[in-house]
Design an enzyme around this catalytic site. Structure first.
Site, short mmCIF file in Angstrom:
data_model
loop_
_atom_site.label_atom_id
_atom_site.label_comp_id
_atom_site.label_asym_id
_atom_site.label_seq_id
_atom_site.Cartn_x
_atom_site.Cartn_y
_atom_site.Cartn_z
N GLY A 57 0.82 -1.30 0.17
CA GLY A 57 -0.14 -0.15 0.05
C GLY A 57 0.32 1.05 0.17
O GLY A 57 1.76 1.32 0.37
N HIS A 58 0.39 1.83 -0.99
CA HIS A 58 1.41 3.32 -0.91
C HIS A 58 0.36 4.53 -0.96
O HIS A 58 -0.50 4.31 -1.90
CB HIS A 58 2.71 3.39 -1.53
CG HIS A 58 2.20 2.66 -2.90
ND1 HIS A 58 2.68 1.40 -3.11
CD2 HIS A 58 1.38 3.22 -3.93
CE1 HIS A 58 1.86 1.07 -4.10
NE2 HIS A 58 1.67 2.03 -5.10
N GLN A 84 6.33 -5.05 -0.69
CA GLN A 84 7.63 -5.44 0.18
C GLN A 84 9.59 -5.28 1.12
O GLN A 84 9.30 -4.55 0.52
CB GLN A 84 7.25 -6.51 0.35
CG GLN A 84 5.71 -7.57 0.57
CD GLN A 84 4.93 -6.69 -0.90
OE1 GLN A 84 5.06 -7.59 -1.57
NE2 GLN A 84 3.50 -6.14 -0.53
P1 IMP Z 1 0.79 -11.47 2.88
O1 IMP Z 1 1.80 -10.68 2.04
O2 IMP Z 1 -0.71 -10.98 2.80
O3 IMP Z 1 0.50 -12.78 2.60
O4 IMP Z 1 1.44 -11.37 4.48
C1 IMP Z 1 2.85 -12.11 4.49
C2 IMP Z 1 3.70 -10.95 5.40
O5 IMP Z 1 3.60 -10.03 4.87
C3 IMP Z 1 2.41 -10.56 6.18
O6 IMP Z 1 3.34 -10.42 8.10
C4 IMP Z 1 2.44 -9.37 6.08
O7 IMP Z 1 1.81 -8.32 7.00
C5 IMP Z 1 3.34 -9.03 4.80
N1 IMP Z 1 3.29 -8.06 4.23
C6 IMP Z 1 3.02 -8.45 3.79
N2 IMP Z 1 2.56 -7.17 2.25
C7 IMP Z 1 3.54 -6.10 3.08
C8 IMP Z 1 4.08 -4.85 2.88
O8 IMP Z 1 3.58 -4.67 1.65
N3 IMP Z 1 4.72 -4.12 4.17
C9 IMP Z 1 4.84 -4.63 5.31
N4 IMP Z 1 4.48 -5.87 5.41
C10 IMP Z 1 3.98 -6.59 4.61
#
Ligand code: IMP
Length: 494
Positions: free
Chosen positions: A46-47, A250
């Site tokens: 998200g940005h 990420q």
């Molecule tokens: P998923 O990507 O929704 O499967 O989440 C897996 C893990 O990655 C979780 O701990 C999320 O909080 C983390 N995560 C996914 N996308 C982001 C991001 O954009 N920023 C920080 N953490 C993320």
């Protein structure tokens, strides 16, 4: 800027657990680029982008979209997982804000996120007990799993209804069998979520109403059609002819291949995954800049975090609390609060560390050299340090320079790791990391505002000493620092 001399393809990636302020730097370098491309992740990212005085949060569209009006091409690459309604709604929002997306390209090979992915993601998390990953609930892992399992759908299937229906049926058959192992009531409730069209996809007899899915997804296909292209071939043909900016999502430590597995996302968000996710070989990238938040760090979701301020109490608090509750209960906590838990909240507030995608509060900890050493082994040694101004009022800056291992004997790499061993490079496995006690060195804070400073030499001496210290200990080379959210609050060290 000397840094970009001879560079045609530049990548900006996060060297930590995400949320390091990539958006600002994608926007910064988008002025230089002709093409801005994303290659990993999905609506889990998200940005916030700024359009004049307005700010909007987007998840799928690259941050470079603000430059569409100047003819710059934005690409959602083949490595991205796309939930087409989310994308369409973002585009509608962009239009309402007076911005354009005429030059947006969506890869025909990007992977589709389907309702069953969100349902499975959520139902698995809700029944995982202490094994929760803390996902964003956007179906990301399930969509990537389908790709690897060879049962996934792609964006191009949105344009070919018969093929879409055949693939969807096959995919759903398997998912419905799986879902029978979970509580029907929980599934029904999950499917009332707005991201699942408030129950529109729910069917009493087999969980999913195929007709509803087909109709809404086909509708998206019609709306997005003009933008769906073979972006991999396009980028390969433009490389070295155009200035290309690759926008990471990420961070290295969330990479499924290099991160703190299993507490990671499901794509390889390192530079290798990013290049591949836009159809380019690694060697096509001339410069990779790693973004590091300094001199504190954050992580969202579950998983080991050795320098977390307040340790387990903080992790538990962040898993359940929200910003309003934190403000109500702890209004006085700040960056100099005497206990770690309080300081963690103080830093979170000072750095506005509340998620753009889920609104979740981010766990806060201190700058971690072992993690930096590990993460920069595969890209990002040339560093951008962000959010330095957040600790302007901090009396001291504590930096973790190594870990002391305090766990049971553990066999790894033909060696027995034992209690008391010192680790200078992080070993990103929960069975090791959860027992790592940080060894800190404390330096004096600079204790003055730095948001107005525009050159390295004018930075307070105490801050320059910390920068030298961190460079020396971790091996990064600081090229740029960010002293505030605005584009011009940036210092380049050429
Ligand atoms: P998923 O990507 O929704 O499967 O989440 C897996 C893990 O990655 C979780 O701990 C999320 O909080 C983390 N995560 C996914 N996308 C982001 C991001 O954009 N920023 C920080 N953490 C993320």
């Amino acid at each position: 800027m000397q840094l970009l001399n001879g560079v045609d393809t530049l990548a900006v990636i996060c060297a930590q657990w995400g949320d390091t302020g990539k958006g600002k730097f994608v926007d910064y370098f988008a002025q230089w680029a002709d093409i801005i491309a994303r290659g990993t992740g999905g609506a889990n990212a998200g940005h916030t982008i700024k359009a004049g005085k307005q700010e909007l949060t987007v998840h799928l569209v690259p941050s470079g979209i603000v430059h569409d009006k100047d003819g710059k091409i934005n690409i959602i690459g083949s490595g991205v997982v796309v939930e087409p309604h989310t994308l369409y709604e973002e585009l509608a929002l962009i239009e309402r804000t007076g911005m354009t997306y005429n030059h947006l390209m969506i890869s025909q090979d990007a992977k589709l996120v389907l309702p069953q992915h969100l349902v499975l993601d959520r139902v698995r998390e809700s029944s995982a007990g202490s094994g929760k990953i803390g996902t964003t609930g956007r179906g990301i892992g399930q969509a990537y799993a389908d790709h690897v399992n060879r049962v996934g759908l792609t964006v191009n299937d949105l344009l070919n209804p018969d093929i879409f229906v055949a693939k969807l049926r096959r995919n759903l058959e398997e998912k419905v069998r799986l879902l029978h192992g979970y509580d029907r009531e929980v599934i029904r409730e999950i499917m009332q979520d707005p991201l699942l069209k408030d129950g529109l996809y729910y069917s009493e007899d087999c969980f999913f109403d195929i007709d509803a899915i087909v109709s809404t997804y086909m509708d998206c296909g019609v709306r997005l059609k003009a933008h769906i292209r073979d972006t991999d071939s396009f980028l390969r043909s433009e490389v070295t002819k155009k200035k290309i900016l690759l926008e990471g999502a990420q961070g290295n430590l969330l990479s499924v291949d290099y991160g703190t597995y299993p507490y990671v996302t499901s794509s390889d968000c390192s530079i290798s995954g990013l290049a591949k996710g836009v159809g380019l070989p690694d060697g096509a990238v001339d410069l990779t800049l790693g973004i590091h938040k300094a001199f504190y760090i954050t992580r969202v979701g579950a998983g080991p975090f050795p320098t977390e301020l307040g340790g387990e109490a903080s992790a538990e608090w962040c898993a359940t609390a929200n910003r309003a509750l934190e403000d109500e209960l702890y209004p006085e906590f700040n960056v100099n609060s005497p206990t770690d838990f309080a300081k963690g909240i103080g830093i979170r507030r000072a750095g506005n560390e509340y998620g753009a995608t889920t609104g979740r509060i981010r766990r806060t900890g201190l700058f971690d050299v072992p993690i930096t050493r590990y993460s920069t082994q595969f890209g990002g040694k040339k560093a951008i340090l962000t959010k330095l101004d957040v600790l302007d009022e901090s009396e001291e800056i504590k930096i973790c320079i190594a870990y002391q291992y305090e766990g049971p004997s553990y066999w790894l790499d033909n060696h027995l790791l034992e209690r008391g061993d010192i680790l200078e490079v992080a070993i990103p496995r929960p069975e090791v990391m959860r027992y790592c006690q940080p060894v800190y060195e404390t330096l004096e804070g600079w204790m003055e505002p730095i948001g107005h400073i525009r050159s390295f030499d004018q930075l307070p001496l105490a801050l320059r000493k910390i920068l030298d210290f961190v460079e020396q200990k971790s091996g990064i080379v600081v090229k740029i620092i960010s002293v505030g959210p605005d584009r011009d609050q940036t210092i380049v060290r050429d």
